[in-house]
Design a protein around this motif. Sequence first.
Motif, PDB file in Angstrom:
ATOM      1  N   ALA A  31       0.825  -1.208   0.000  1.00 15.73           N
ATOM      2  CA  ALA A  31       0.000   0.000   0.000  1.00 15.73           C
ATOM      3  C   ALA A  31       0.855   1.253   0.000  1.00 15.73           C
ATOM      4  O   ALA A  31       0.535   2.249  -0.666  1.00 15.73           O
ATOM      5  CB  ALA A  31      -0.939  -0.014   1.202  1.00 15.73           C
ATOM      6  N   TRP A  32       1.943   1.216   0.731  1.00 13.98           N
ATOM      7  CA  TRP A  32       2.775   2.417   0.863  1.00 13.98           C
ATOM      8  C   TRP A  32       3.480   2.780  -0.442  1.00 13.98           C
ATOM      9  O   TRP A  32       3.904   3.917  -0.617  1.00 13.98           O
ATOM     10  CB  TRP A  32       3.791   2.246   1.989  1.00 13.98           C
ATOM     11  N   GLN A  33       3.598   1.837  -1.355  1.00 15.53           N
ATOM     12  CA  GLN A  33       4.219   2.148  -2.643  1.00 15.53           C
ATOM     13  C   GLN A  33       3.433   3.214  -3.388  1.00 15.53           C
ATOM     14  O   GLN A  33       3.989   3.977  -4.179  1.00 15.53           O
ATOM     15  CB  GLN A  33       4.334   0.883  -3.484  1.00 15.53           C
ATOM     16  N   ALA A  34       2.128   3.293  -3.121  1.00 16.68           N
ATOM     17  CA  ALA A  34       1.288   4.303  -3.775  1.00 16.68           C
ATOM     18  C   ALA A  34       1.657   5.716  -3.338  1.00 16.68           C
ATOM     19  O   ALA A  34       1.404   6.686  -4.056  1.00 16.68           O
ATOM     20  CB  ALA A  34      -0.186   4.035  -3.483  1.00 16.68           C
ATOM     21  N   LEU A  35       2.242   5.838  -2.172  1.00 13.64           N
ATOM     22  CA  LEU A  35       2.642   7.153  -1.661  1.00 13.64           C
ATOM     23  C   LEU A  35       4.054   7.530  -2.080  1.00 13.64           C
ATOM     24  O   LEU A  35       4.504   8.648  -1.806  1.00 13.64           O
ATOM     25  CB  LEU A  35       2.560   7.175  -0.127  1.00 13.64           C
TER      26      LEU A  35
ATOM     27  N   LEU B  87      -4.443   8.860   2.944  1.00 14.96           N
ATOM     28  CA  LEU B  87      -5.286   7.745   3.375  1.00 14.96           C
ATOM     29  C   LEU B  87      -6.118   7.207   2.214  1.00 14.96           C
ATOM     30  O   LEU B  87      -6.332   5.994   2.094  1.00 14.96           O
ATOM     31  CB  LEU B  87      -6.191   8.182   4.529  1.00 14.96           C
ATOM     32  N   SER B  88      -6.590   8.102   1.357  1.00 16.86           N
ATOM     33  CA  SER B  88      -7.356   7.672   0.186  1.00 16.86           C
ATOM     34  C   SER B  88      -6.476   6.855  -0.758  1.00 16.86           C
ATOM     35  O   SER B  88      -6.913   5.828  -1.295  1.00 16.86           O
ATOM     36  CB  SER B  88      -7.916   8.892  -0.543  1.00 16.86           C
TER      37      SER B  88
ATOM     38  N   LEU C 154       2.190  13.980   9.396  1.00 18.50           N
ATOM     39  CA  LEU C 154       1.109  13.026   9.552  1.00 18.50           C
ATOM     40  C   LEU C 154       0.515  12.702   8.189  1.00 18.50           C
ATOM     41  O   LEU C 154       0.681  13.440   7.219  1.00 18.50           O
ATOM     42  CB  LEU C 154       0.028  13.615  10.469  1.00 18.50           C
ATOM     43  N   LEU C 155      -0.192  11.593   8.114  1.00 20.09           N
ATOM     44  CA  LEU C 155      -0.862  11.233   6.880  1.00 20.09           C
ATOM     45  C   LEU C 155      -2.058  12.157   6.641  1.00 20.09           C
ATOM     46  O   LEU C 155      -2.873  12.385   7.532  1.00 20.09           O
ATOM     47  CB  LEU C 155      -1.341   9.792   6.951  1.00 20.09           C
TER      48      LEU C 155
END
Length: 252
Positions: free
Chosen positions: A153-157, A224-225, A218-219
């Motif tokens: 999931a974090w790869q998207a960020l 989060l989306s 912070l996120l």
Amino acid sequence: MTQTVNKAAIARAFGRAAQSYNRHAELQRLSGEALFSLARGREQKQVLDAGCGPGWFSKRWRSAGNRVTALDLSPAMLNEARLGDTADAYQLGDIEALPFTDAAFDVCWSNLAVQWCSDLRLALAEMRRVTRPGGQVLFSTLAAGSLNELNQAWQALDLPAPVNRFLSEAQIAEAGSSLGLRLITQTQTLAFPDVLGALRSLKGIGATHLHQGRRDGLLSRHHLSQLAQSWPRDERGFLLSYHLLYGVIDCE
């Protein structure tokens, strides 16, 4: 098989989670019950709970008719265990330098704690040292492959995932090879209704300390989306998988 860890920072992270820990400790209870089933005898033993947290399994061992010593690196966790009257004795201490004489216990138990040690080989040797002939060292830990959903999931960020690296199964086996270590593997997958629920489950048990340090900020809602769109899920919800290893050392 060694890593640089800040023990004081780890103790603070778990201390902040001391009062919330049991509300979020589903994985710890599942792994602990599986580990408990590997014990040869479960009553009239001198038991060390090494990395006791708030004492859930200290109480489990004590209720089964054993005398339990609860040890933790975090003063706040140890105080939570004491407030719950979970053990017979309480000791602040480090698994890698156990403050006990040789052969002091029949069972040395550690449920999901040794992954926070700097040297697993030393931690296992210490647990073996304080265990009597005929006794058992029983521990569970996380191995490489854990929390893959978080990494994905974090790869998207386009940011490094907020998760520590875990030793491989081969490295864990090597750490205990001279002690007659046996390993059993298991994968546990938990599901959460949303991304925040998954992240809060990690924060609630204090497992958010990063050995390499934490990025600032912070996120955002946008972050989060993005995470929600890329986080693996099924009909149960957003997933977190853990590659668990259960270790058994039968002391001769």
